[in-house]
Motif scaffolding. Structure first.
Motif, short mmCIF file in Angstrom:
data_model
loop_
_atom_site.label_atom_id
_atom_site.label_comp_id
_atom_site.label_asym_id
_atom_site.label_seq_id
_atom_site.Cartn_x
_atom_site.Cartn_y
_atom_site.Cartn_z
N GLY A 65 83.47 49.23 4.66
CA GLY A 65 84.34 50.33 4.28
C GLY A 65 84.21 51.48 5.24
N VAL A 88 79.98 54.01 0.70
CA VAL A 88 80.47 52.80 0.05
C VAL A 88 79.30 52.07 -0.60
N SER A 108 75.76 55.58 3.08
CA SER A 108 76.42 56.86 3.36
C SER A 108 76.23 57.25 4.81
#
Length: 184
Positions: A65, A88, A108
Motif C-alpha cells: 500500500g 498500512v 508506517s
C-alpha cells in the motif's frame, strides 16, 4: 525499490529526473519493511507524489500500500521537519484470520526534511545518514493498536550531538518549540 534494497542509488540513471524523481528510499531489514518516496513531474504544476510501502513476505518483497497526493514543495528547514507519510496493516494479517486485524503489525512511514547542520537521524534505535538533498523517508512497524504512532525521531549534528527531537505524539520538534518560546 529493488535498487534501494540492493544498496544502490534508488534513482535509475536512465530515468530523467524531470519525469520521475526518487526522493528517498528506506529499508528496515530487522522489521522486513521498506518505503520509497517518488515524485512524478517534479517542479511542474502537475507534480504528483507517491509513497509506496513494501514488506518482506513469503520470501519476496511485496507492495502492501501507500499514499498519493499533489505533493508539497520543499521548505527551508532549520533543523527538523516531520511531514505526513503513509500507513498500512501488514500482510501477516492473512496468517491468522480470526484475530489477525488486532495482532498484525502496522507499517508506517514519514517524510523528513532536515537542516544543513544535521548529519544523521535516529528513528527509534535505527540510525540513518542524511542524504545531500536533505529529505528522506523513514519506515517502521508498530503494533496495530498504536497505528500511526511514530517512534522518537532525533536529529544529530556532525559532531554527534543532539540538535532536536520529536516524540511520538509531538507536533513540533524541540528546537522549534525553544525558538518560539524565545520569540514570545
Amino acid at each position: 525499490m529493488k535498487r534501494a534494497l540492493a544498496g544502490k542509488e534508488a534513482q535509475p540513471w536512465w530515468v530523467p529526473r524531470r519525469v520521475l524523481n526518487v526522493v528517498s528510499a528506506d529499508v528496515d531489514d530487522a522489521a522486513g519493511v521498506g518505503a520509497i518516496w517518488i515524485l512524478w513531474r517534479p517542479r511542474s504544476s502537475r507534480m504528483h507524489e507517491h509513497i509506496a510501502l513494501l514488506e518482506w513476505f513469503g520470501e519476496q518483497w511485496r507492495y502492501v500500500g501507500g499514499g498519493s497526493g499533489s505533493g508539497d514543495d520543499p521548505v527551508d528547514v532549520d533543523v527538523l521537519d516531520v511531514r505526513n507519510g503513509a500507513g498500512v496493516l501488514s500482510l501477516t494479517r492473512t496468517l491468522d484470520p480470526p484475530c489477525s486485524i488486532t495482532t498484525a503489525p502496522f507499517i508506517s512511514c514519514a517524510k523528513l526534511r532536515l537542516g544543513r547542520d544535521v548529519s544523521h537521524v535516529l528513528i527509534g534505535a535505527r540510525r540513518i545518514e542524511v542524504p545531500e538533498q536533505r529529505s528522506l523517508i523513514a519506515v517502521w512497524t508498530s503494533p496495530s493498536i498504536s497505528r500511526g504512532l511514530r517512534p522518537m525521531i532525533v536529529a544529530l549534528g556532525r559532531d554527534g550531538a543532539e540538535r532536536s527531537r520529536m516524540g511520538p505524539q509531538d507536533s513540533l520538534d524541540t528546537h522549534t518549540w525553544a525558538r518560539s518560546r524565545e520569540e514570545s
